[in-house]
Motif scaffolding. Structure first.
Motif, PDB file in Angstrom:
ATOM      1  N   GLU A 101      38.577 -22.717-103.484  1.00  0.00           N
ATOM      2  CA  GLU A 101      38.140 -21.490-103.511  1.00  0.00           C
ATOM      3  C   GLU A 101      37.095 -21.350-104.297  1.00  0.00           C
ATOM      4  OE1 GLU A 101      37.834 -17.890-102.185  1.00  0.00           O
ATOM      5  OE2 GLU A 101      39.037 -19.296-101.361  1.00  0.00           O
ATOM      6  N   PRO A 102      36.803 -21.780-105.550  1.00  0.00           N
ATOM      7  CA  PRO A 102      35.991 -21.448-106.389  1.00  0.00           C
ATOM      8  C   PRO A 102      34.496 -22.128-105.726  1.00  0.00           C
ATOM      9  CG  PRO A 102      37.212 -22.855-107.620  1.00  0.00           C
ATOM     10  CD  PRO A 102      38.098 -22.155-106.540  1.00  0.00           C
ATOM     11  N   ILE A 103      34.695 -23.255-105.164  1.00  0.00           N
ATOM     12  CA  ILE A 103      33.465 -23.772-104.751  1.00  0.00           C
ATOM     13  C   ILE A 103      32.840 -23.162-103.549  1.00  0.00           C
ATOM     14  CG2 ILE A 103      32.973 -25.824-102.935  1.00  0.00           C
ATOM     15  CD1 ILE A 103      34.340 -27.645-104.968  1.00  0.00           C
ATOM     16  N   LEU A 104      33.889 -22.313-102.696  1.00  0.00           N
ATOM     17  CA  LEU A 104      33.165 -21.430-101.513  1.00  0.00           C
ATOM     18  C   LEU A 104      32.471 -20.609-102.200  1.00  0.00           C
ATOM     19  CD1 LEU A 104      36.378 -20.592 -99.256  1.00  0.00           C
ATOM     20  CD2 LEU A 104      34.850 -22.511 -98.868  1.00  0.00           C
ATOM     21  N   SER A 105      32.874 -19.951-103.401  1.00  0.00           N
ATOM     22  CA  SER A 105      31.854 -18.812-103.907  1.00  0.00           C
ATOM     23  C   SER A 105      30.629 -19.522-104.736  1.00  0.00           C
ATOM     24  CB  SER A 105      32.905 -18.038-105.037  1.00  0.00           C
ATOM     25  OG  SER A 105      33.769 -17.284-104.420  1.00  0.00           O
ATOM     26  N   LEU A 106      30.818 -20.533-105.156  1.00  0.00           N
ATOM     27  CA  LEU A 106      29.815 -21.285-105.829  1.00  0.00           C
ATOM     28  C   LEU A 106      28.969 -21.712-104.945  1.00  0.00           C
ATOM     29  CD1 LEU A 106      31.622 -23.376-108.807  1.00  0.00           C
ATOM     30  CD2 LEU A 106      29.601 -21.717-109.040  1.00  0.00           C
ATOM     31  N   THR A 107      29.117 -22.067-103.947  1.00  0.00           N
ATOM     32  CA  THR A 107      28.219 -22.674-102.863  1.00  0.00           C
ATOM     33  C   THR A 107      27.424 -21.426-102.302  1.00  0.00           C
ATOM     34  OG1 THR A 107      29.792 -24.417-102.037  1.00  0.00           O
ATOM     35  CG2 THR A 107      28.124 -24.070-100.618  1.00  0.00           C
ATOM     36  N   ASP A 108      28.147 -20.519-102.066  1.00  0.00           N
ATOM     37  CA  ASP A 108      27.565 -19.039-101.819  1.00  0.00           C
ATOM     38  C   ASP A 108      26.533 -18.624-102.733  1.00  0.00           C
ATOM     39  OD1 ASP A 108      29.042 -19.404 -99.172  1.00  0.00           O
ATOM     40  OD2 ASP A 108      30.243 -17.494 -99.986  1.00  0.00           O
ATOM     41  N   ALA A 109      26.961 -18.557-104.007  1.00  0.00           N
ATOM     42  CA  ALA A 109      26.079 -18.345-105.324  1.00  0.00           C
ATOM     43  C   ALA A 109      24.626 -19.257-104.999  1.00  0.00           C
ATOM     44  CB  ALA A 109      26.685 -18.196-106.475  1.00  0.00           C
ATOM     45  N   ALA A 110      24.946 -20.404-105.122  1.00  0.00           N
ATOM     46  CA  ALA A 110      23.797 -21.451-105.287  1.00  0.00           C
ATOM     47  C   ALA A 110      22.961 -21.294-104.178  1.00  0.00           C
ATOM     48  CB  ALA A 110      24.626 -22.814-105.369  1.00  0.00           C
ATOM     49  N   ILE A 111      23.229 -21.299-102.945  1.00  0.00           N
ATOM     50  CA  ILE A 111      22.402 -21.121-101.614  1.00  0.00           C
ATOM     51  C   ILE A 111      21.747 -19.878-101.707  1.00  0.00           C
ATOM     52  CG2 ILE A 111      22.312 -21.187 -99.148  1.00  0.00           C
ATOM     53  CD1 ILE A 111      24.495 -23.317 -99.351  1.00  0.00           C
ATOM     54  N   ILE A 112      22.486 -18.628-101.979  1.00  0.00           N
ATOM     55  CA  ILE A 112      22.049 -17.383-101.785  1.00  0.00           C
ATOM     56  C   ILE A 112      20.957 -17.326-103.077  1.00  0.00           C
ATOM     57  CG2 ILE A 112      22.623 -14.988-102.023  1.00  0.00           C
ATOM     58  CD1 ILE A 112      25.277 -15.447-100.560  1.00  0.00           C
ATOM     59  N   HIS A 118      19.570 -23.738-113.339  1.00  0.00           N
ATOM     60  CA  HIS A 118      18.631 -23.755-112.155  1.00  0.00           C
ATOM     61  C   HIS A 118      19.068 -23.925-110.671  1.00  0.00           C
ATOM     62  CE1 HIS A 118      14.949 -23.262-114.403  1.00  0.00           C
ATOM     63  NE2 HIS A 118      15.356 -24.144-115.151  1.00  0.00           N
ATOM     64  N   VAL A 119      20.345 -24.781-110.753  1.00  0.00           N
ATOM     65  CA  VAL A 119      21.062 -24.690-109.520  1.00  0.00           C
ATOM     66  C   VAL A 119      21.226 -23.268-108.570  1.00  0.00           C
ATOM     67  CG1 VAL A 119      23.019 -25.660-108.359  1.00  0.00           C
ATOM     68  CG2 VAL A 119      22.151 -26.837-110.156  1.00  0.00           C
TER      69      VAL A 119
END
Length: 444
Positions: free
Chosen positions: A24-35, A340-341
């Protein structure tokens, strides 16, 4: 269960649970990093993800307590050698919780703007928050179904298959994030923040499908709903109620933190989004050992093996602190590259770097608090967990964050409040556990 619990046994449960827990946090972290690395309105989009993630985390944590309740009951019956008596409980629990999730979608979807105004979101951040939420919320029932299946597997002392499901979902989310946020060739247009939401929903649907497949293939637990209700449904409902109140208290703290951070402006909420999502990641990494504590403590209690229960707690304290220190060290070594990620905005990064060290120092303390949270859930001691978190939030977190805001500490104040909150949550659990089970261990 006469043999002592070994590190190998703990890790056999903890490591797969650790991997599955970070889905679940990876879903949010991925969204955060890409966005956060988009060329168009990246800071406002990142802030919107932070606001929505705080609200969705509240919903998931409130209703996702199904996992702990199911795991506790099933593991205790397994330890007592009576698991057949609760075989129909998981399907009934899944039905109740997914039905409730549909009602929540119906009540929150039309009022998304009003909800995120409560988080101090406005203008473009508010618009993006509404867009992101009104897509991603449709993954909610699938997530809750998956969580309930994970709880069933954990009660049966199986964290391997939840790990496989979580890895698949996380990888799918990353792939679809890149495709839908940035677009793919001339086939799929760039959908920006909406694309991130769609990617999350697709990943959640995939995980739910795999959960149903594995629970049917690898266990004899049925998914077909049968009545009458299992006698343990009353205890399950009471556990859920206590955990519901507890999680409301937890999310009151998150609401205050997000609301204060948002009020400081887009730069601060963007920095807070990065920091809090990394904190969530750390929490879910530690959750592997918390899950082992949950799973094993329930089984040991069911078997009335109090000596091994005390031994388990001592080992979990040691391993938890080591994991927390390791995460703090890794975070320190990667202090600047991590920022920076998620963003290239110099002001956002400056605000983030000013508080990230607090997040890292919290990790060993978080380890103790989260591990004993897991142990108490396995023991079914939900009432004590409820009362302790109410105390920690209402009498520690809120007064501290209000005071630090009044003296202008901004994000420093937010994470100081989180640190004191964690201390107030963790140490009373250790004291209560030892006072309760040491005498029982000495008398057996």
């Amino acid at each position: 269960m006469s043999n002592s619990i070994t590190l190998k046994q703990i890790n056999k449960l903890a490591i797969p649970a650790l991997i599955s827990g970070i889905s679940e946090p990876i879903l949010s972290l991925t969204d955060a990093a890409i966005i956060g690395n988009m060329s168009l309105n990246a800071t406002e989009s990142l802030a919107a993800v932070g606001v929505v993630s705080a609200f969705l985390s509240m919903l998931i944590w409130v209703l996702g307590q199904t996992r702990s309740a199911i795991s506790s009951i099933v593991s205790q019956y397994l330890g007592a050698g009576k698991v057949e008596a609760v075989k129909n409980l998981p399907a009934q629990a899944m039905f109740l919780i997914t039905s409730l999730s549909v009602l929540i979608i119906a009540f929150t979807y039309p009022f998304a703007a009003q909800i995120f105004k409560l988080y101090n979101a406005s203008n473009l951040i508010l618009d993006y928050s509404v867009d992101y939420y009104q897509i991603r919320v449709f993954g909610f029932p699938f997530t809750l179904f998956t969580i309930a299946v994970f709880g069933t597997f954990r009660g049966l002392q199986n964290t391997y298959h939840p790990m496989l499901i979580a890895i698949t979902g996380a990888v799918a989310n990353i792939i679809f994030d890149f495709i839908l946020v940035y677009g793919f060739a001339n086939i799929i247009p760039a959908m920006h923040i909406r694309g991130a939401a769609y990617a999350s929903v697709i990943a959640q649907m995939l995980m739910a499908g795999l959960s149903a497949f594995y629970i049917l293939k690898k266990t004899d637990i049925p998914l077909l709903l049968r009545f009458p209700f299992n006698p343990e449904i009353k205890r399950f409902a009471l556990m859920i109620l206590n955990l519901f109140i507890r999680t409301i208290a937890l999310n009151v703290a998150l609401y205050f933190a997000t609301s204060f951070a948002t009020s400081y402006g887009p730069t601060y909420i963007a920095a807070y989004t990065i920091a809090i999502n990394l904190w969530f990641l750390g929490a879910f990494l530690i959750d592997g050992y918390a899950s082992a504590g949950n799973i094993l403590s329930g089984k040991l209690l069911g078997a009335k093996d109090y000596k091994n229960l005390i031994d388990l707690s001592n080992k979990l304290i040691k391993y938890g602190i080591l994991v927390g220190l390791l995460m703090a060290i890794i975070g320190g070594l990667l202090y600047y590259p991590i920022g920076h990620v998620f963003s290239n905005d110099s002001e956002v990064l400056k605000a983030f770097y000013e508080v990230f060290w607090v997040v890292l120092l919290m990790q060993p303390l978080c380890a103790l608090a989260f591990i004993f949270d897991g142990v108490f859930k396995g023991l079914g001691k939900m009432k004590y967990l409820r009362n302790l978190l109410l105390f920690s939030t209402l009498l520690v977190f809120i007064p501290v964050i209000t005071y630090t805001d009044s003296i202008g500490l901004k994000l420093h104040g937010v994470f100081i409040a989180f640190t004191l909150w964690i201390i107030a949550r963790g140490f009373p659990l250790i004291i209560k556990f030892r006072k309760t089970f040491r005498p029982l261990a000495q008398n057996t």
